[in-house]
Enzyme design. Structure first.
Site, PDB file in Angstrom:
ATOM      1  N   ARG A 310       0.796  -1.233   0.000  1.00 28.72           N
ATOM      2  CA  ARG A 310       0.000   0.000   0.000  1.00 28.72           C
ATOM      3  C   ARG A 310       0.827   1.282   0.000  1.00 28.72           C
ATOM      4  O   ARG A 310       0.505   2.217  -0.740  1.00 28.72           O
ATOM      5  CB  ARG A 310      -1.004   0.005   1.164  1.00 28.72           C
ATOM      6  CG  ARG A 310      -1.990  -1.181   1.124  1.00 28.72           C
ATOM      7  CD  ARG A 310      -3.194  -1.012   2.024  1.00 28.72           C
ATOM      8  NE  ARG A 310      -4.122  -0.033   1.533  1.00 28.72           N
ATOM      9  CZ  ARG A 310      -4.228   1.200   1.969  1.00 28.72           C
ATOM     10  NH1 ARG A 310      -3.483   1.599   2.992  1.00 28.72           N
ATOM     11  NH2 ARG A 310      -5.082   2.037   1.436  1.00 28.72           N
ATOM     12  N   TYR A 314      -0.046   3.352  -3.273  1.00 28.69           N
ATOM     13  CA  TYR A 314      -0.987   4.470  -3.092  1.00 28.69           C
ATOM     14  C   TYR A 314      -0.411   5.585  -2.218  1.00 28.69           C
ATOM     15  O   TYR A 314      -1.163   6.445  -1.764  1.00 28.69           O
ATOM     16  CB  TYR A 314      -2.272   3.993  -2.396  1.00 28.69           C
ATOM     17  CG  TYR A 314      -2.848   2.714  -2.916  1.00 28.69           C
ATOM     18  CD1 TYR A 314      -3.399   2.649  -4.203  1.00 28.69           C
ATOM     19  CD2 TYR A 314      -2.866   1.559  -2.138  1.00 28.69           C
ATOM     20  CE1 TYR A 314      -3.941   1.473  -4.673  1.00 28.69           C
ATOM     21  CE2 TYR A 314      -3.406   0.377  -2.605  1.00 28.69           C
ATOM     22  CZ  TYR A 314      -3.943   0.346  -3.877  1.00 28.69           C
ATOM     23  OH  TYR A 314      -4.481  -0.818  -4.340  1.00 28.69           O
ATOM     24  N   CYS A 341      14.729  -4.457  -3.777  1.00 24.48           N
ATOM     25  CA  CYS A 341      15.577  -3.628  -4.640  1.00 24.48           C
ATOM     26  C   CYS A 341      14.755  -2.713  -5.528  1.00 24.48           C
ATOM     27  O   CYS A 341      14.652  -2.913  -6.741  1.00 24.48           O
ATOM     28  CB  CYS A 341      16.496  -4.516  -5.456  1.00 24.48           C
ATOM     29  SG  CYS A 341      17.640  -5.327  -4.369  1.00 24.48           S
TER      30      CYS A 341
HETATM   31  N1  LLP Z   1     -17.123  -4.169  -3.678  1.00 22.11           N
HETATM   32  C1  LLP Z   1     -16.464  -3.951  -4.830  1.00 22.11           C
HETATM   33  C2  LLP Z   1     -17.169  -4.168  -6.111  1.00 22.11           C
HETATM   34  C3  LLP Z   1     -15.120  -3.533  -4.808  1.00 22.11           C
HETATM   35  O1  LLP Z   1     -14.485  -3.315  -5.954  1.00 22.11           O
HETATM   36  C4  LLP Z   1     -14.471  -3.356  -3.557  1.00 22.11           C
HETATM   37  C5  LLP Z   1     -13.076  -2.939  -3.500  1.00 22.11           C
HETATM   38  C6  LLP Z   1     -15.199  -3.603  -2.381  1.00 22.11           C
HETATM   39  C7  LLP Z   1     -16.533  -4.005  -2.479  1.00 22.11           C
HETATM   40  C8  LLP Z   1     -14.615  -3.448  -1.011  1.00 22.11           C
HETATM   41  O2  LLP Z   1     -14.242  -2.153  -0.729  1.00 22.11           O
HETATM   42  P1  LLP Z   1     -13.824  -1.677   0.753  1.00 22.11           P
HETATM   43  O3  LLP Z   1     -15.043  -1.770   1.650  1.00 22.11           O
HETATM   44  O4  LLP Z   1     -12.741  -2.538   1.233  1.00 22.11           O
HETATM   45  O5  LLP Z   1     -13.381  -0.274   0.543  1.00 22.11           O
HETATM   46  N2  LLP Z   1      -6.171  -2.187  -2.733  1.00 22.11           N
HETATM   47  C9  LLP Z   1      -6.811  -0.943  -2.385  1.00 22.11           C
HETATM   48  C10 LLP Z   1      -8.311  -1.060  -2.310  1.00 22.11           C
HETATM   49  C11 LLP Z   1      -8.935  -1.581  -3.595  1.00 22.11           C
HETATM   50  C12 LLP Z   1     -10.416  -1.769  -3.467  1.00 22.11           C
HETATM   51  C13 LLP Z   1     -10.955  -2.514  -4.632  1.00 22.11           C
HETATM   52  N3  LLP Z   1     -12.359  -2.766  -4.541  1.00 22.11           N
HETATM   53  C14 LLP Z   1      -6.210  -0.429  -1.077  1.00 22.11           C
HETATM   54  O6  LLP Z   1      -5.324  -1.079  -0.526  1.00 22.11           O
HETATM   55  O7  LLP Z   1      -6.584   0.620  -0.612  1.00 22.11           O
END
Ligand code: LLP
Length: 409
Positions: A310, A314, A341
């Site tokens: 992360r 990001y 690296c």
């Molecule tokens: N539903 C759908 C269709 C999604 O695409 C996602 C997340 C969620 C639910 C769940 O979202 P949450 O409640 O966790 O915000 N890797 C990134 C976050 C990518 C989220 C992708 N979709 C990070 O580390 O911040």
């Protein structure tokens, strides 16, 4: 409630000192508090109790099987985006009628499996996908429940890379495309349109985007005149990564959803990930070396960007805290980095930190969501272990990948 706390004897996960865990498990490793996980889920459920939603935990945020089983025990369903996640959700004992499947690029194999497993909804994101689902369903003599994913063209005011509800993004269908596709779907014989779904992004801390999302949904529903059985509002609820950051006011969100649901008899689905598991996990790491260079003190950890992506991906700032409390301070330009690296393998800059030395341990906080699940084998580094704490007990819930397994291909 905070089940992971810095106490007088150092960082504790429930009743166990994190330092004690370093004597048992090789660093780096992820560690979760079961009480925190359960507390988050039950709190979420309670905030929305008046609308009794189906809560489909977003498996992409953390797909550890033990964790999924624990969530299933307290009533969770699953939001999945691949056949792997689907199989894991089923393996965790999650009932197929509590599983929803999203994603713009589902393969034939994935659609086949989802149809055969009779999951609650396949949330479709394009016309071609619906045609394929209809065709496969016909072949299997089935009528498949689907939802249509709407792109409301609303910005979540969140990081660009985790924003999904703007019109330039690949996700869902824009207003008029949605209207047209709904008409076509209603003429298809082997799919039934039961759901309307939306997800505008992740880590949204401002209530306004959700408010706009609901009013845009209202307009669409009015236009479509379809009595959807399910309205899937996705996830995206933001958490605070430090004391200074705000988090989404869930209570306010629930009030908005309650208002939105007046005069509707649909069932609400949520797909929360981060808000359930984000603050339930830490990453424990050892200081390998301390190196001074160019007016900086580099604290070189044994955890790298492959273990926690992360910050590199990001620019996320995860707090780093020492496992042992001490009043002595380090001042200057301190930079926490990993061993990978790449110059993007850095985690955090600090001006002041407690005095630490090589061989000491630190912990990254709020890494339960998208920590382990985003990790990779980059630099041929094994995926690390995961440990779960409950009260005064701890157990290994995923073994560190063996080097033998890693180097075999
Ligand atoms: N539903 C759908 C269709 C999604 O695409 C996602 C997340 C969620 C639910 C769940 O979202 P949450 O409640 O966790 O915000 N890797 C990134 C976050 C990518 C989220 C992708 N979709 C990070 O580390 O911040």
């Amino acid at each position: 409630m905070n089940f992971i706390q810095l106490r007088s004897n150092g960082l504790c996960i429930e009743n166990i000192s994190a330092f004690r865990l370093t004597k048992k498990y090789r660093t780096p490793f992820y560690c979760y508090s079961l009480a925190q996980l359960r507390n988050n889920f039950l709190r979420f459920n309670n905030v929305f109790k008046n609308i009794k939603p189906i809560i489909c935990f977003s498996v992409k945020s953390n797909s550890n099987l033990t964790l999924l089983r624990e969530l299933r025990k307290i009533g969770s369903g699953a939001d999945v985006v691949s056949i792997g996640e689907l199989l894991k959700a089923i393996k965790a004992g999650i009932h197929s009628k509590k599983i929803v499947f999203s994603g713009v690029g589902k393969t034939e194999e994935e659609i086949n499996k989802a149809i055969k497993k009779r999951i609650l909804l396949i949330n479709v994101e394009s016309e071609s996908e619906v045609i394929l689902i209809n065709k496969i369903s016909k072949k299997l003599s089935k009528k498949t429940s689907i939802g249509i994913r709407f792109n409301p063209n609303i910005s979540g005011n969140t990081h660009k890379k985790i924003s999904t509800g703007n019109k330039g993004e690949k996700f869902g269908l824009l207003y008029s495309d949605c209207v047209n596709l709904c008409k076509k779907i209603q003429k298809m014989k082997n799919v039934k349109l039961e759901g309307l779904s939306v997800h505008i992004g992740s880590q949204i801390t401002d209530i306004k985007p959700f408010k706009n999302m609901l009013s845009t949904l209202d307009k669409l529903i009015e236009r479509l005149k379809i009595n959807f059985k399910f309205i899937d509002l996705g996830g995206g609820m933001g958490i605070s990564y430090s004391n200074k950051e705000k988090k989404l006011n869930l209570k306010k969100y629930s009030q908005l959803v309650e208002k939105f649901m007046k005069n509707k008899d649909a069932k609400i689905i949520f797909e929360p990930g981060r808000v359930i598991v984000g603050d339930a996990g830490v990453l424990i790491s050892k200081i390998l070396y301390i190196k001074e260079s160019a007016n900086k003190k580099f604290i070189i950890l044994d955890a790298g960007m492959n273990d926690l992506m992360r910050p590199a991906l990001y620019n996320a700032k995860h707090q780093i805290i020492p496992l042992k409390k001490t009043n002595k301070k380090f001042t200057g330009n301190i930079e926490f980095v990993g061993p990978v690296c790449e110059s993007s393998d850095k985690f955090l800059n600090q001006k002041v930190f407690v005095k630490i030395k090589e061989g000491d341990y630190v912990s990254f906080t709020h890494v339960g969501a998208y920590g382990m699940s985003l990790s990779s084998n980059y630099n041929i580094r094994p995926t690390i272990a995961e440990v779960m704490v409950t009260g005064s007990n701890h157990k290994l819930i995923r073994k560190r990948q063996s080097l033998e397994n890693l180097v075999k291909n």
